[in-house]
Design a protein around this motif. Structure first.
Motif, PDB file in Angstrom:
ATOM      1  N   GLY A   7      -9.491   5.814  19.962  1.00 39.58           N
ATOM      2  CA  GLY A   7      -8.845   6.979  19.403  1.00 39.58           C
ATOM      3  C   GLY A   7      -9.808   7.707  18.506  1.00 39.58           C
ATOM      4  N   GLY A   8      -9.299   8.681  17.832  1.00 39.64           N
ATOM      5  CA  GLY A   8     -10.165   9.456  16.968  1.00 39.64           C
ATOM      6  C   GLY A   8      -9.478   9.844  15.681  1.00 39.64           C
ATOM      7  N   VAL A  20      -8.539   3.840  11.757  1.00 39.95           N
ATOM      8  CA  VAL A  20      -8.486   2.576  12.498  1.00 39.95           C
ATOM      9  C   VAL A  20      -7.104   1.942  12.380  1.00 39.95           C
ATOM     10  CG1 VAL A  20      -9.424   0.233  12.645  1.00 39.95           C
ATOM     11  CG2 VAL A  20     -10.960   2.162  12.242  1.00 39.95           C
ATOM     12  N   ARG A  21      -6.564   1.916  11.179  1.00 35.03           N
ATOM     13  CA  ARG A  21      -5.237   1.321  10.972  1.00 35.03           C
ATOM     14  C   ARG A  21      -4.153   2.089  11.729  1.00 35.03           C
ATOM     15  NH1 ARG A  21      -5.026  -2.677   7.547  1.00 35.03           N
ATOM     16  NH2 ARG A  21      -6.724  -3.035   6.080  1.00 35.03           N
ATOM     17  N   ARG A  22      -4.234   3.416  11.705  1.00 39.10           N
ATOM     18  CA  ARG A  22      -3.244   4.233  12.422  1.00 39.10           C
ATOM     19  C   ARG A  22      -3.330   3.979  13.918  1.00 39.10           C
ATOM     20  NH1 ARG A  22      -4.056   8.366  15.129  1.00 39.10           N
ATOM     21  NH2 ARG A  22      -6.010   8.937  14.128  1.00 39.10           N
ATOM     22  N   GLU A  23      -4.549   3.958  14.460  1.00 36.78           N
ATOM     23  CA  GLU A  23      -4.718   3.735  15.898  1.00 36.78           C
ATOM     24  C   GLU A  23      -4.224   2.349  16.315  1.00 36.78           C
ATOM     25  OE1 GLU A  23      -5.512   5.705  18.331  1.00 36.78           O
ATOM     26  OE2 GLU A  23      -6.056   7.471  17.165  1.00 36.78           O
ATOM     27  N   LEU A  24      -4.521   1.314  15.525  1.00 35.74           N
ATOM     28  CA  LEU A  24      -4.032  -0.034  15.845  1.00 35.74           C
ATOM     29  C   LEU A  24      -2.508  -0.087  15.834  1.00 35.74           C
ATOM     30  CD1 LEU A  24      -6.544  -2.276  13.880  1.00 35.74           C
ATOM     31  CD2 LEU A  24      -6.257  -2.184  16.376  1.00 35.74           C
ATOM     32  N   ALA A  25      -1.902   0.593  14.872  1.00 39.52           N
ATOM     33  CA  ALA A  25      -0.433   0.621  14.793  1.00 39.52           C
ATOM     34  C   ALA A  25       0.151   1.389  15.973  1.00 39.52           C
ATOM     35  CB  ALA A  25       0.012   1.251  13.470  1.00 39.52           C
ATOM     36  N   GLU A  26      -0.432   2.552  16.296  1.00 39.55           N
ATOM     37  CA  GLU A  26       0.095   3.377  17.387  1.00 39.55           C
ATOM     38  C   GLU A  26      -0.075   2.723  18.750  1.00 39.55           C
ATOM     39  OE1 GLU A  26      -1.939   7.126  17.272  1.00 39.55           O
ATOM     40  OE2 GLU A  26      -0.868   7.814  15.486  1.00 39.55           O
ATOM     41  N   ALA A  28      -1.049  -0.603  19.535  1.00 45.00           N
ATOM     42  CA  ALA A  28      -0.766  -2.024  19.749  1.00 45.00           C
ATOM     43  C   ALA A  28       0.294  -2.579  18.817  1.00 45.00           C
ATOM     44  CB  ALA A  28      -2.061  -2.836  19.596  1.00 45.00           C
ATOM     45  N   GLY A  29       0.826  -1.766  17.919  1.00 44.37           N
ATOM     46  CA  GLY A  29       1.834  -2.261  16.990  1.00 44.37           C
ATOM     47  C   GLY A  29       1.278  -3.235  15.972  1.00 44.37           C
ATOM     48  N   LEU A  30      -0.033  -3.163  15.702  1.00 44.07           N
ATOM     49  CA  LEU A  30      -0.671  -4.110  14.788  1.00 44.07           C
ATOM     50  C   LEU A  30      -0.842  -3.530  13.390  1.00 44.07           C
ATOM     51  CD1 LEU A  30      -3.514  -5.564  17.035  1.00 44.07           C
ATOM     52  CD2 LEU A  30      -1.425  -6.703  16.295  1.00 44.07           C
ATOM     53  N   ASP A  31      -0.663  -4.391  12.377  1.00 46.02           N
ATOM     54  CA  ASP A  31      -0.947  -4.060  10.983  1.00 46.02           C
ATOM     55  C   ASP A  31      -1.765  -5.220  10.443  1.00 46.02           C
ATOM     56  OD1 ASP A  31      -1.036  -3.207   8.370  1.00 46.02           O
ATOM     57  OD2 ASP A  31       1.069  -3.662   7.957  1.00 46.02           O
ATOM     58  N   LEU A  32      -3.086  -5.055  10.397  1.00 45.80           N
ATOM     59  CA  LEU A  32      -3.975  -6.131   9.965  1.00 45.80           C
ATOM     60  C   LEU A  32      -4.275  -5.996   8.480  1.00 45.80           C
ATOM     61  CD1 LEU A  32      -6.499  -6.126  12.945  1.00 45.80           C
ATOM     62  CD2 LEU A  32      -4.366  -7.379  12.702  1.00 45.80           C
ATOM     63  N   SER A  33      -3.946  -7.020   7.706  1.00 44.07           N
ATOM     64  CA  SER A  33      -4.148  -6.944   6.260  1.00 44.07           C
ATOM     65  C   SER A  33      -5.608  -7.079   5.857  1.00 44.07           C
ATOM     66  CB  SER A  33      -3.311  -8.009   5.556  1.00 44.07           C
ATOM     67  OG  SER A  33      -3.696  -9.291   5.998  1.00 44.07           O
ATOM     68  N   ASP A  34      -6.397  -7.796   6.642  1.00 48.34           N
ATOM     69  CA  ASP A  34      -7.789  -8.048   6.250  1.00 48.34           C
ATOM     70  C   ASP A  34      -8.815  -7.261   7.065  1.00 48.34           C
ATOM     71  OD1 ASP A  34      -7.475  -9.409   8.612  1.00 48.34           O
ATOM     72  OD2 ASP A  34      -8.450 -11.243   7.947  1.00 48.34           O
ATOM     73  N   LEU A  35      -8.475  -6.072   7.491  1.00 46.78           N
ATOM     74  CA  LEU A  35      -9.381  -5.220   8.249  1.00 46.78           C
ATOM     75  C   LEU A  35     -10.561  -4.796   7.372  1.00 46.78           C
ATOM     76  CD1 LEU A  35      -9.578  -3.782  11.026  1.00 46.78           C
ATOM     77  CD2 LEU A  35      -8.500  -1.822   9.931  1.00 46.78           C
TER      78      LEU A  35
END
Length: 88
Positions: A7-8, A20-26, A28-35
């Protein structure tokens, strides 16, 4: 094997990490705390311009079958053949 999510940056993204956090959520539904930032790769585009690609690392402990992927394709031989609308 799955194609990489991508994504961009969008105007509302205040930082690259936010992107990066927005793209992961959109996607794959992921919210990584230690990114965290990991490094930068460089690739050439069609006009031979150098394009930086930021790489982030994070930890996720879950079952891949539970991911709700919206923009990925299963490319493994004998894989499920999942191809989602935007990937077709």
């Amino acid at each position: 094997m799955w194609s990489l999510l991508g994504g961009g940056r969008e105007p509302q993204d205040t930082t690259l990490e936010h992107t990066v956090r927005r793209e992961l959520a959109e996607e794959a539904g992921l919210d990584l705390s230690d990114l965290a930032p990991f490094g930068t790769e460089y690739a050439s585009d069609d006009a031979e311009a150098t394009v930086p690609i930021a790489i982030y690392v994070g930890r996720w402990n879950g079952d891949p079958r539970d991911l709700r992927l919206t923009e990925a394709t299963n490319t493994a031989p004998g894989g499920s053949g999942v191809a989602l609308d935007r990937s077709r």
